[in-house]
Design a protein around this motif. Structure first.
Motif, PDB file in Angstrom:
ATOM      1  N   LEU A   1       0.834  -1.191   0.000  1.00 13.57           N
ATOM      2  CA  LEU A   1       0.000   0.000   0.000  1.00 13.57           C
ATOM      3  C   LEU A   1       0.874   1.249   0.000  1.00 13.57           C
ATOM      4  O   LEU A   1       0.586   2.219  -0.711  1.00 13.57           O
ATOM      5  CB  LEU A   1      -0.936   0.005   1.207  1.00 13.57           C
ATOM      6  N   GLY A   2       1.941   1.241   0.771  1.00 14.03           N
ATOM      7  CA  GLY A   2       2.857   2.382   0.780  1.00 14.03           C
ATOM      8  C   GLY A   2       3.514   2.588  -0.573  1.00 14.03           C
ATOM      9  O   GLY A   2       3.665   3.727  -1.027  1.00 14.03           O
ATOM     10  N   ASP A   3       3.913   1.501  -1.219  1.00 15.11           N
ATOM     11  CA  ASP A   3       4.499   1.607  -2.562  1.00 15.11           C
ATOM     12  C   ASP A   3       3.484   2.165  -3.555  1.00 15.11           C
ATOM     13  O   ASP A   3       3.823   2.995  -4.403  1.00 15.11           O
ATOM     14  CB  ASP A   3       4.975   0.245  -3.039  1.00 15.11           C
ATOM     15  N   LEU A   4       2.246   1.710  -3.457  1.00 11.42           N
ATOM     16  CA  LEU A   4       1.195   2.190  -4.351  1.00 11.42           C
ATOM     17  C   LEU A   4       0.941   3.676  -4.147  1.00 11.42           C
ATOM     18  O   LEU A   4       0.867   4.447  -5.108  1.00 11.42           O
ATOM     19  CB  LEU A   4      -0.093   1.399  -4.117  1.00 11.42           C
ATOM     20  N   MET A   5       0.823   4.092  -2.880  1.00 13.86           N
ATOM     21  CA  MET A   5       0.557   5.504  -2.592  1.00 13.86           C
ATOM     22  C   MET A   5       1.731   6.384  -2.991  1.00 13.86           C
ATOM     23  O   MET A   5       1.541   7.477  -3.526  1.00 13.86           O
ATOM     24  CB  MET A   5       0.240   5.678  -1.106  1.00 13.86           C
ATOM     25  N   THR A   6       2.940   5.920  -2.753  1.00 13.34           N
ATOM     26  CA  THR A   6       4.123   6.689  -3.146  1.00 13.34           C
ATOM     27  C   THR A   6       4.162   6.878  -4.663  1.00 13.34           C
ATOM     28  O   THR A   6       4.406   7.986  -5.152  1.00 13.34           O
ATOM     29  CB  THR A   6       5.403   5.972  -2.680  1.00 13.34           C
ATOM     30  N   GLY A   7       3.920   5.821  -5.404  1.00  4.93           N
ATOM     31  CA  GLY A   7       3.920   5.915  -6.857  1.00  4.93           C
ATOM     32  C   GLY A   7       2.799   6.787  -7.380  1.00  4.93           C
ATOM     33  O   GLY A   7       2.997   7.605  -8.275  1.00  4.93           O
ATOM     34  N   PHE A   8       1.610   6.632  -6.814  1.00  9.11           N
ATOM     35  CA  PHE A   8       0.459   7.401  -7.293  1.00  9.11           C
ATOM     36  C   PHE A   8       0.649   8.887  -7.030  1.00  9.11           C
ATOM     37  O   PHE A   8       0.503   9.716  -7.931  1.00  9.11           O
ATOM     38  CB  PHE A   8      -0.824   6.903  -6.610  1.00  9.11           C
ATOM     39  N   PHE A   9       0.986   9.234  -5.792  1.00  7.90           N
ATOM     40  CA  PHE A   9       1.127  10.655  -5.457  1.00  7.90           C
ATOM     41  C   PHE A   9       2.394  11.251  -6.054  1.00  7.90           C
ATOM     42  O   PHE A   9       2.420  12.437  -6.404  1.00  7.90           O
ATOM     43  CB  PHE A   9       1.069  10.858  -3.950  1.00  7.90           C
ATOM     44  N   GLY A  10       3.425  10.449  -6.216  1.00  5.57           N
ATOM     45  CA  GLY A  10       4.628  10.939  -6.880  1.00  5.57           C
ATOM     46  C   GLY A  10       4.363  11.269  -8.337  1.00  5.57           C
ATOM     47  O   GLY A  10       4.775  12.321  -8.835  1.00  5.57           O
ATOM     48  N   MET A  11       3.655  10.395  -9.026  1.00  2.44           N
ATOM     49  CA  MET A  11       3.334  10.649 -10.432  1.00  2.44           C
ATOM     50  C   MET A  11       2.355  11.810 -10.561  1.00  2.44           C
ATOM     51  O   MET A  11       2.471  12.632 -11.474  1.00  2.44           O
ATOM     52  CB  MET A  11       2.748   9.386 -11.069  1.00  2.44           C
TER      53      MET A  11
END
Length: 52
Positions: free
Chosen positions: A22-32
């Protein structure tokens, strides 16, 4: 037919690393999303600079 297959129980999880999906998903989503926001406003600024 003799096959030398090394079969392991997939429930052993021998090489599994602890991950925070979930942290990886949120980091990627908000980073992009942040990157695309910066690109968007950068292009808006470029448009106003070059428009006459």
């Amino acid at each position: 037919m003799d096959v030398n297959a090394k079969v392991r129980d997939p429930r052993e999880h021998i090489n599994e690393e602890p991950r925070n999906d979930l942290g990886d998903l949120m980091t990627g989503f908000f980073g992009m999303t942040g990157f695309m926001t910066v690109v968007f406003f950068g292009m808006v600024i470029v448009k106003f600079i070059f428009s006459e």
